[in-house]
Design an enzyme around this catalytic site. Structure first.
Site, PDB file in Angstrom:
ATOM      1  N   ASN A  16      47.488 -36.337 -11.224  1.00  0.00           N
ATOM      2  CA  ASN A  16      46.733 -36.306 -11.838  1.00  0.00           C
ATOM      3  C   ASN A  16      46.343 -37.070 -13.687  1.00  0.00           C
ATOM      4  O   ASN A  16      46.422 -37.974 -14.190  1.00  0.00           O
ATOM      5  CB  ASN A  16      45.103 -35.396 -12.380  1.00  0.00           C
ATOM      6  CG  ASN A  16      43.946 -35.585 -10.957  1.00  0.00           C
ATOM      7  OD1 ASN A  16      43.136 -37.099 -10.766  1.00  0.00           O
ATOM      8  ND2 ASN A  16      44.303 -35.192 -10.590  1.00  0.00           N
ATOM      9  N   HIS A 111      36.982 -31.987 -11.320  1.00  0.00           N
ATOM     10  CA  HIS A 111      37.453 -31.147  -9.675  1.00  0.00           C
ATOM     11  C   HIS A 111      37.239 -31.433  -9.241  1.00  0.00           C
ATOM     12  O   HIS A 111      36.048 -32.240  -9.102  1.00  0.00           O
ATOM     13  CB  HIS A 111      35.255 -29.926 -10.502  1.00  0.00           C
ATOM     14  CG  HIS A 111      36.093 -29.313  -9.710  1.00  0.00           C
ATOM     15  ND1 HIS A 111      36.654 -27.814  -9.831  1.00  0.00           N
ATOM     16  CD2 HIS A 111      34.749 -28.992  -8.451  1.00  0.00           C
ATOM     17  CE1 HIS A 111      35.876 -27.040  -8.758  1.00  0.00           C
ATOM     18  NE2 HIS A 111      35.394 -27.649  -8.297  1.00  0.00           N
TER      19      HIS A 111
HETATM   20  C1  GRF Z   1      43.188 -31.724  -8.532  1.00  0.00           C
HETATM   21  O1  GRF Z   1      43.121 -31.356  -7.381  1.00  0.00           O
HETATM   22  C2  GRF Z   1      42.224 -31.802  -9.533  1.00  0.00           C
HETATM   23  O2  GRF Z   1      40.635 -31.817  -9.223  1.00  0.00           O
HETATM   24  C3  GRF Z   1      41.905 -29.738  -9.819  1.00  0.00           C
HETATM   25  O3  GRF Z   1      44.003 -29.284 -10.043  1.00  0.00           O
HETATM   26  C4  GRF Z   1      44.147 -30.172  -8.861  1.00  0.00           C
HETATM   27  C5  GRF Z   1      45.284 -30.821  -9.484  1.00  0.00           C
HETATM   28  O4  GRF Z   1      46.294 -31.155  -9.260  1.00  0.00           O
HETATM   29  N1  GRF Z   1      41.332 -28.914 -11.011  1.00  0.00           N
HETATM   30  P1  GRF Z   1      47.731 -32.434  -9.915  1.00  0.00           P
HETATM   31  O5  GRF Z   1      48.099 -31.166 -10.671  1.00  0.00           O
HETATM   32  O6  GRF Z   1      46.927 -33.293 -10.878  1.00  0.00           O
HETATM   33  O7  GRF Z   1      48.011 -33.280  -8.710  1.00  0.00           O
END
Ligand code: GRF
Length: 207
Positions: A16, A111
């Site tokens: 992300n 989330h």
């Molecule tokens: C994602 O699924 C986010 O929604 C949750 O933790 C995960 C993080 O994934 N809070 P990344 O580290 O961004 O790949």
């Protein structure tokens, strides 16, 4: 008004975080990424930051005697990076209420569920266990509860008969990478207004 400064707080892979980097680099998000803050020295997010010359502030949880000292260091790192917006992107710890209050209205979280359903860990497995037909993801402002703050954007994802936690998580993730940068962009353009629990998205930015 100058460009907004974004700080991303992440504990792990950082996909992300990467989605935000990409939208900043291609000019979609009018902002600068001031720093990555992480609690985990082996987070892959650190490599992503280094590749883009983004300063990294490592607040290694295991180096502090207790949660209190860790939280003080975390809050100091947050103040030091002088950001307009803090994005929790896979930050795997609960923030203290005082920290949340100190940055109220300036902190968002992604989330992997349609809140208020399935807050907390393993949201995708919770959705499968419950048997919902529509799962999804939510970007929301952070308040003192767990995944309870005012909702900015949500995106639905249909649950398939043969979904596993991994397959559902992967399909939801595709839309996390879409709506998180969208929310960041809206904030950087001053287009959001919080009215009680509701977040109003304005057509054009305030100024
Ligand atoms: C994602 O699924 C986010 O929604 C949750 O933790 C995960 C993080 O994934 N809070 P990344 O580290 O961004 O790949």
């Amino acid at each position: 008004m100058g460009m907004k400064r974004i700080a991303v707080i992440a504990s792990g892979r950082g996909s992300n975080f990467q989605a935000i980097i990409d939208r900043v680099c291609d000019g979609t998000i009018p902002a600068q990424i001031a720093c990555l803050i992480t609690d985990n020295p082996s987070a892959y997010a650190i490599k992503r930051a280094e590749k883009h010359n983004i300063p990294v502030s490592l607040i290694n949880f295991s180096e502090y005697p207790d949660r209190e000292h860790y939280n003080q260091a975390l809050e100091k790192a947050m103040r030091d990076c002088n950001a307009d917006l803090f994005v929790l992107a896979g930050y795997m710890r609960l923030l203290k209420s005082e920290t949340v209050r100190a940055f109220s209205g300036k902190m968002i979280n992604i989330h992997p569920a349609l809140l208020p359903s399935f807050s907390g860990l393993h949201a995708q497995q919770q959705a499968l266990d419950y048997g919902v037909k529509i799962a999804g993801c939510t970007v929301h402002f952070v308040d003192e509860g767990m995944d309870t703050g005012p909702i900015i954007i949500q995106y639905p994802v249909v649950v398939l008969n043969d979904d596993t936690e991994a397959s559902l998580a992967e399909r939801i993730m595709e839309f996390e990478h879409l709506i998180l940068p969208q929310a960041v962009k809206l904030i950087c353009e001053d287009r959001l207004e919080i009215s009680g629990r509701r977040v109003i998205i304005n057509e054009s930015g305030g100024e």
